[in-house]
Write an enzyme that holds these catalytic residues in place. Structure first.
Site, PDB file in Angstrom:
ATOM      1  N   ASN A 218       1.265  -0.783  -0.255  1.00  0.00           N
ATOM      2  CA  ASN A 218      -0.026  -0.342   0.233  1.00  0.00           C
ATOM      3  C   ASN A 218       1.042   1.270  -0.215  1.00  0.00           C
ATOM      4  O   ASN A 218       1.778   0.797   0.088  1.00  0.00           O
ATOM      5  CB  ASN A 218      -0.645  -0.029   1.173  1.00  0.00           C
ATOM      6  N   ASP A 289      -4.603  -6.109   5.201  1.00  0.00           N
ATOM      7  CA  ASP A 289      -5.619  -6.345   6.210  1.00  0.00           C
ATOM      8  C   ASP A 289      -6.013  -8.215   5.356  1.00  0.00           C
ATOM      9  O   ASP A 289      -6.664  -8.942   5.501  1.00  0.00           O
ATOM     10  CB  ASP A 289      -6.925  -5.700   5.639  1.00  0.00           C
ATOM     11  N   LYS A 299       8.703 -17.958  -8.777  1.00  0.00           N
ATOM     12  CA  LYS A 299       7.800 -17.212  -9.511  1.00  0.00           C
ATOM     13  C   LYS A 299       7.496 -18.027 -10.302  1.00  0.00           C
ATOM     14  O   LYS A 299       7.302 -18.353 -11.752  1.00  0.00           O
ATOM     15  CB  LYS A 299       9.546 -16.179 -10.411  1.00  0.00           C
ATOM     16  N   PHE A 334      -4.376   4.543  14.129  1.00  0.00           N
ATOM     17  CA  PHE A 334      -4.961   5.009  13.463  1.00  0.00           C
ATOM     18  C   PHE A 334      -5.635   5.125  12.843  1.00  0.00           C
ATOM     19  O   PHE A 334      -6.126   3.900  12.529  1.00  0.00           O
ATOM     20  CB  PHE A 334      -3.685   5.507  12.544  1.00  0.00           C
ATOM     21  N   LYS A 348     -13.838   2.118  14.909  1.00  0.00           N
ATOM     22  CA  LYS A 348     -12.915   1.357  15.493  1.00  0.00           C
ATOM     23  C   LYS A 348     -12.024   1.673  16.486  1.00  0.00           C
ATOM     24  O   LYS A 348     -11.596   0.550  17.322  1.00  0.00           O
ATOM     25  CB  LYS A 348     -11.389   2.075  13.639  1.00  0.00           C
ATOM     26  N   LYS A 352     -11.874  -2.098  18.654  1.00  0.00           N
ATOM     27  CA  LYS A 352     -10.181  -2.317  18.893  1.00  0.00           C
ATOM     28  C   LYS A 352     -10.197  -2.468  19.985  1.00  0.00           C
ATOM     29  O   LYS A 352      -8.651  -2.450  20.364  1.00  0.00           O
ATOM     30  CB  LYS A 352      -9.743  -2.022  17.511  1.00  0.00           C
TER      31      LYS A 352
HETATM   32  O1  C5P Z   1      -9.831  -1.502  10.365  1.00  0.00           O
HETATM   33  P1  C5P Z   1      -8.189  -0.749   9.962  1.00  0.00           P
HETATM   34  O2  C5P Z   1      -7.264  -1.183   8.854  1.00  0.00           O
HETATM   35  O3  C5P Z   1      -9.120   0.510   9.427  1.00  0.00           O
HETATM   36  O4  C5P Z   1      -7.431   0.205  11.779  1.00  0.00           O
HETATM   37  C1  C5P Z   1      -6.847   0.565  11.154  1.00  0.00           C
HETATM   38  C2  C5P Z   1      -5.843   1.229  12.609  1.00  0.00           C
HETATM   39  O5  C5P Z   1      -5.901  -0.126  12.948  1.00  0.00           O
HETATM   40  C3  C5P Z   1      -4.638   1.565  12.309  1.00  0.00           C
HETATM   41  O6  C5P Z   1      -3.781   2.134  13.366  1.00  0.00           O
HETATM   42  C4  C5P Z   1      -3.496   0.373  12.151  1.00  0.00           C
HETATM   43  O7  C5P Z   1      -2.674  -0.046  12.308  1.00  0.00           O
HETATM   44  C5  C5P Z   1      -4.859  -1.549  12.671  1.00  0.00           C
HETATM   45  N1  C5P Z   1      -4.413  -2.284  12.016  1.00  0.00           N
HETATM   46  C6  C5P Z   1      -3.878  -3.226  11.930  1.00  0.00           C
HETATM   47  N2  C5P Z   1      -4.392  -4.558  12.176  1.00  0.00           N
HETATM   48  C7  C5P Z   1      -4.577  -4.584  10.611  1.00  0.00           C
HETATM   49  C8  C5P Z   1      -5.472  -4.035  10.406  1.00  0.00           C
HETATM   50  C9  C5P Z   1      -5.341  -2.438  10.612  1.00  0.00           C
HETATM   51  O8  C5P Z   1      -3.303  -3.439  13.882  1.00  0.00           O
HETATM   52  N3  C5P Z   1      -4.832  -5.949  10.260  1.00  0.00           N
END
Ligand code: C5P
Length: 409
Positions: A218, A289, A299, A334, A348, A352
């Site tokens: 990304n 994600d 390859k 974030f 979130k 979380k």
């Molecule tokens: O759910 P989302 O990816 O938008 O959430 C963003 C936050 O969650 C960020 O702080 C990111 O570092 C964290 N994150 C994580 N593990 C993931 C996806 C996002 O810790 N698989």
């Protein structure tokens, strides 16, 4: 750190090529502005090659990247360095003329200015030049004193441009002084509350490997995460910086320990290994994600016209930490969004089990990925009203986040 290097038309202009190269090697981003006379001595090409950026040679270049280029450059600069600085440039700077790109940027910038005068000894000693230099000094311009020796014109005396390592050394020590100032300010503002605290910061994006030569990534380059780690270290914390795929230079502070974790799984393992005795985790990283379901150890060869990759969900690191967190441990997330910023960020924060979340709108041109500036809104779990942090440098925003974190201790 961003340096705008102004090159004016003296014989020493060729040394500015080496200055550009050394600044880049030292980790600075460099944009070069050449005056018309400078181009009589050296062409823009070596500067463009070494800085990796288009060289600005006139006010009237067609410029597609930026709206108002002189203002964009003036804002971008953390330091404006002019080396060599001719008597003519110094005179124009002293009276505030703006008749070319360099003098215009000089007038428009709020960044500190450092100049390295280089000219014939008699020109340097002329009362007019001396008065102009004194006036610039009075206004806070840093002057790199000319060296003495045999000059290009055959005269012997002061007026030589110091060698590139000396000039780059001055630039580095300027940033060191500035960072030390920021650090002591941060420690004061945090009342020493973060001193000795263990803080995990993640930075950059994680990747999803497809085969040994390809991966899905990304746009995160790690600027915000590295700035956050440096701010936490500046406030006296012992920082563990877990980096994914990053494009910025790694910090060198003694109280930042570096751990590399390229995939989401690796990052999860790295963070969990450090979490038990951590006081806070700041998840700045843009964590992938999804990962590729069947990684190919060889390859993948080009065959069919279309190609489908199956992706499976990665663990959510923060959610995992949110479940494991013990009283006293602070979790900061974030949220980078392109729409419904407040709604998604609050969700979130809740899901979380975070203490606060820094939300930024990455659809803005001047905020989010690849920029040096960012704007954010912080949402708190304790019911406090959300707090707006208007557009500013990522370093400053990082300092504000760390000040807020300190309030939890
Ligand atoms: O759910 P989302 O990816 O938008 O959430 C963003 C936050 O969650 C960020 O702080 C990111 O570092 C964290 N994150 C994580 N593990 C993931 C996806 C996002 O810790 N698989």
């Amino acid at each position: 750190m961003n340096v705008v290097l102004g090159v004016t038309g003296g014989i020493a202009a060729y040394k500015a090529v080496e200055i550009t190269s050394r600044l880049k090697k030292a980790g600075f981003a460099v944009r070069v502005i050449m005056t018309r006379a400078a181009q009589e001595f050296v062409t823009p090409r070596p500067f463009a090659e070494l800085s990796g950026e288009r060289v600005v040679t006139s006010m009237w270049d067609d410029c597609t990247e930026r709206h108002v280029e002189h203002i964009a450059l003036a804002d971008w600069a953390d330091l404006l360095l002019v080396a060599p600085a001719t008597a003519n440039f110094i005179a124009k700077a002293a009276v505030g003329m703006a008749d070319d790109m360099l003098t215009t940027v000089l007038l428009a910038t709020k960044a500190p200015v450092m100049i390295a005068p280089a000219m014939n000894t008699d020109m340097l000693n002329n009362v007019a030049t001396q008065k102009n230099i004194a006036l610039l000094k009075e206004r806070g311009v840093m002057i790199i004193e000319p060296a003495a020796g045999v000059l290009a014109c055959g005269a012997v005396g002061a007026g030589r441009l110091p060698e590139p390592p000396t000039i780059v050394g001055e630039v580095k020590s300027f940033f060191d002084r500035r960072d030390n100032g920021v650090r002591s300010e941060l420690i004061n503002d945090c009342n020493g509350k973060l001193a000795g605290k263990k803080i995990i910061v993640t930075a950059g994006g994680t990747i999803a490997p497809i085969d040994p030569v390809r991966f899905i990534a990304n746009r995160s380059g790690g600027k915000m995460g590295v700035a956050t780690a440096r701010a936490a270290a500046g406030a006296g914390a012992n920082v563990v910086l877990v980096t994914g795929n990053i494009t910025v230079a790694l910090p060198t502070e003694p109280n930042i320990r570096l751990v590399s974790a390229l995939t989401t799984d690796d990052m999860l393992k790295a963070v969990l290994a450090e979490f038990a005795n951590a006081d806070a985790v700041i998840m700045t990283a843009a964590v992938a994600d999804y990962r590729v379901k069947d990684y190919s150890p060889q390859k993948i060869k080009k065959k069919a016209n279309s190609f489908t990759l199956e992706l499976v969900k990665n663990p959510d690191i923060l959610r995992e930490l949110g479940q494991q967190k013990q009283p006293g441990q602070i979790l900061v997330g974030f949220a980078a969004e392109t729409e419904n910023l407040a709604e998604y960020a609050k969700r979130k924060l809740d899901e979380k089990n975070l203490d606060f979340i820094v939300a930024n709108d990455v659809s803005r041109k001047d905020a989010g990925f690849d920029t040096d500036t960012n704007a954010a809104v912080i949402f708190y779990a304790d019911g406090r009203a959300p707090e707006d942090f208007p557009l500013d440098s990522k370093d400053k925003l990082a300092g504000r986040i760390i000040r807020r974190l300190a309030e939890f201790f």
